[in-house]
Design an enzyme around this catalytic site. Structure first.
Site, PDB file in Angstrom:
ATOM      1  N   GLY A  98     -13.888 113.283 -42.650  1.00  0.00           N
ATOM      2  CA  GLY A  98     -13.131 113.782 -43.797  1.00  0.00           C
ATOM      3  C   GLY A  98     -12.359 115.054 -43.572  1.00  0.00           C
ATOM      4  O   GLY A  98     -11.592 115.473 -44.449  1.00  0.00           O
ATOM      5  N   PRO A 130     -15.943 112.347 -37.463  1.00  0.00           N
ATOM      6  CA  PRO A 130     -14.530 112.653 -37.688  1.00  0.00           C
ATOM      7  C   PRO A 130     -13.617 111.549 -37.168  1.00  0.00           C
ATOM      8  O   PRO A 130     -13.866 110.987 -36.095  1.00  0.00           O
ATOM      9  CB  PRO A 130     -14.324 113.929 -36.873  1.00  0.00           C
ATOM     10  N   CYS A 140      12.119  94.189 -46.686  1.00  0.00           N
ATOM     11  CA  CYS A 140      12.674  93.901 -48.019  1.00  0.00           C
ATOM     12  C   CYS A 140      11.765  94.399 -49.129  1.00  0.00           C
ATOM     13  O   CYS A 140      11.183  93.585 -49.872  1.00  0.00           O
ATOM     14  CB  CYS A 140      12.875  92.407 -48.175  1.00  0.00           C
TER      15      CYS A 140
HETATM   16  N1  LLP Z   1     -17.031 107.972 -42.063  1.00  0.00           N
HETATM   17  C1  LLP Z   1     -16.855 107.058 -43.024  1.00  0.00           C
HETATM   18  C2  LLP Z   1     -18.035 106.406 -43.582  1.00  0.00           C
HETATM   19  C3  LLP Z   1     -15.565 106.726 -43.468  1.00  0.00           C
HETATM   20  O1  LLP Z   1     -15.413 105.825 -44.422  1.00  0.00           O
HETATM   21  C4  LLP Z   1     -14.431 107.376 -42.899  1.00  0.00           C
HETATM   22  C5  LLP Z   1     -13.076 107.057 -43.345  1.00  0.00           C
HETATM   23  C6  LLP Z   1     -14.663 108.329 -41.883  1.00  0.00           C
HETATM   24  C7  LLP Z   1     -15.965 108.608 -41.493  1.00  0.00           C
HETATM   25  C8  LLP Z   1     -13.546 109.050 -41.205  1.00  0.00           C
HETATM   26  O2  LLP Z   1     -12.834 109.837 -42.100  1.00  0.00           O
HETATM   27  P1  LLP Z   1     -11.756 110.874 -41.553  1.00  0.00           P
HETATM   28  O3  LLP Z   1     -12.459 111.893 -40.688  1.00  0.00           O
HETATM   29  O4  LLP Z   1     -10.741 110.133 -40.756  1.00  0.00           O
HETATM   30  O5  LLP Z   1     -11.165 111.481 -42.763  1.00  0.00           O
HETATM   31  N2  LLP Z   1      -6.408 105.126 -44.453  1.00  0.00           N
HETATM   32  C9  LLP Z   1      -6.586 106.426 -45.071  1.00  0.00           C
HETATM   33  C10 LLP Z   1      -7.906 107.045 -44.732  1.00  0.00           C
HETATM   34  C11 LLP Z   1      -9.101 106.159 -45.051  1.00  0.00           C
HETATM   35  C12 LLP Z   1     -10.421 106.760 -44.651  1.00  0.00           C
HETATM   36  C13 LLP Z   1     -11.501 105.745 -44.669  1.00  0.00           C
HETATM   37  N3  LLP Z   1     -12.791 106.223 -44.264  1.00  0.00           N
HETATM   38  C14 LLP Z   1      -5.410 107.297 -44.686  1.00  0.00           C
HETATM   39  O6  LLP Z   1      -4.506 106.823 -44.007  1.00  0.00           O
HETATM   40  O7  LLP Z   1      -5.348 108.460 -45.081  1.00  0.00           O
END
Ligand code: LLP
Length: 423
Positions: A239, A278, A347
């Site tokens: 996150g 991450p 499109c």
């Molecule tokens: N752990 C879990 C359980 C998750 O669901 C996610 C992301 C992460 C870790 C990694 O999160 P990060 O560090 O990348 O924030 N498609 C969206 C983001 C979806 C995130 C889904 N889960 C975008 O393009 O912003």
């Protein structure tokens, strides 16, 4: 920080001019700086050094095999969400004891495969899932570690599509149900209730929501430990936000400085092992999308710069209204800028990579770089409008390689048959 920078008029990825790669592989393509992925992994690892966490790169953000292999060689584990991701994880030879598996809908086949692969643990999101994993582990006679994913009901300040830790979201279990499950762990003899997992959302730039959620998780751990349940792991999810535009996200060090005192006061003293997942932090700024201008269409109010990349290649602007910086691959010296939408050939009015931007004047054939596309870029791409998926090129120092080739027209129809019986 990343390793895309101008040398003179040319944009470089590490030590390679982007234009040179474009001339060889054609456009559009994704371009990754392997050095940047590794820098970010190392920064996080070092920031949390004193507690030696397990970092499981969340491969949903970028599952390119070369990228994964580079991270795994550096010691990274992987956070997976599907049998497909497990397959990729195995392909790069990750140590299975560094793999964690989240997802609200793990199928029986996926669970069995992951147990057989001897992954570290499942992050369990429902009672039914817990029962299913126990039954499968029992059938296989293979006890399995699990973590319960808590829904801490903390709302981070981010896009509502990528908020995951509030009561309105489908993820995790409320604290009351989770507590009950720990108390009834004897009902799941083939499961070891080893951990607690949280993941409150994505692109979170402030540390406060993390602190709140971690505090809740620690209190929870205290309460179940008090009742006699050994908990070894705290997984605080992913996150961490990055810079797309003018965000001022916390650095790895600032994040660690915010979280470590909370842990020090509680978790480490109790010998908890920390897991981080991450995705974006490691991969987001490590990749760009390179595209070529096909036409420039000057409207009355603004211009449309029509490029050869589209929403099927990068869906984040259309889907989340996400901002990605657009820069020229070669600075032209033209001084005028125009108010323009950067759009693709698809499109749909929603097909844009940038909206109402003041961008340097461009002409057909100019190359543009869409920045910060290393996370949730290629992995979310599709074949919409029968557009072949684009290559992924990796750079390390002064060398570059196609880690994935461009799809061909034949690839587009490879899995199809014309069903003669119905035509
Ligand atoms: N752990 C879990 C359980 C998750 O669901 C996610 C992301 C992460 C870790 C990694 O999160 P990060 O560090 O990348 O924030 N498609 C969206 C983001 C979806 C995130 C889904 N889960 C975008 O393009 O912003």
């Amino acid at each position: 920080m990343h390793r895309f920078a101008y040398k003179g008029r040319e944009l470089y990825c590490e030590d390679v001019p982007v234009r040179k790669i474009a001339a060889e592989v054609g456009t559009p393509f994704y371009l990754y700086s392997i050095g940047t992925f590794l820098d970010h992994y190392t920064k996080l690892k070092e920031a949390f050094q004193e507690i030696d966490p397990l970092i499981c790169f969340s491969m949903k953000a970028n599952s390119n095999l070369t990228v994964l292999k580079a991270l795994v060689n550096q010691g990274s584990g992987l956070d997976i969400v599907s049998g497909g991701e497990l397959f990729r994880a195995k392909k790069v030879g990750v140590d299975p004891s560094k793999v964690v598996f989240a997802s609200v809908g793990k199928t029986e086949a996926e669970i069995e495969e992951a147990i057989r692969a001897r992954i570290l643990m499942f992050n369990v999101e429902s009672v039914q899932e817990l029962e299913t994993i126990n039954a499968i582990a029992c059938r296989m006679r293979m006890p399995q570690k699990i973590a319960i994913r808590l829904n801490p009901d903390v709302a981070p300040d981010t896009h509502h599509y990528i908020t995951t830790g509030t009561k309105a979201n489908k993820f995790g279990l409320d604290l009351e149900t989770a507590y009950k499950l720990f108390m009834e762990s004897y009902r799941y003899p083939f499961l070891r209730f080893s951990g607690v997992h949280i993941h409150i959302g994505s692109q979170i730039t402030k540390s406060k929501p993390f602190i709140l959620a971690v505090r809740k998780a620690l209190q929870f751990i205290d309460s179940v430990r008090f009742a006699g349940n050994p908990v070894e792991y705290l997984n605080i999810g992913g996150g961490l936000g990055i810079i797309y535009s003018k965000e001022k996200p916390q650095t790895a060090r600032q994040f660690a400085e915010a979280i470590l005192p909370v842990l020090r006061s509680s978790a480490t003293r109790r010998g908890l092992k920390l897991i981080l997942e991450p995705g974006r932090f490691i991969s987001g700024n490590s990749g760009i999308l390179v595209t070529k201008v096909i036409y420039v269409k000057k409207g009355k109010e603004k211009a449309f710069v029509i490029a050869d990349a589209a929403m099927n290649d990068l869906i984040r602007p259309s889907f989340y209204g996400a901002y990605h910086e657009i820069v020229p691959v070669t600075r032209s010296g033209r001084t005028r800028s125009v108010l323009a939408d950067l759009v693709g050939p698809i499109c749909e009015s929603g097909d844009f990579l940038a909206k109402e931007r003041q961008i340097p004047e461009v002409v057909s054939g100019d190359l543009l770089a869409v920045m910060s596309c290393g996370a949730y870029g290629y992995v979310m791409s599709s074949n919409y409008n029968s557009r072949p998926r684009i290559p992924e090129v990796v750079v390390r120092g002064s060398r570059y390689f196609q880690a994935r080739r461009r799809e061909t027209r034949e690839d587009l129809v490879r899995n199809e048959t014309i069903v003669r019986e119905v035509v």
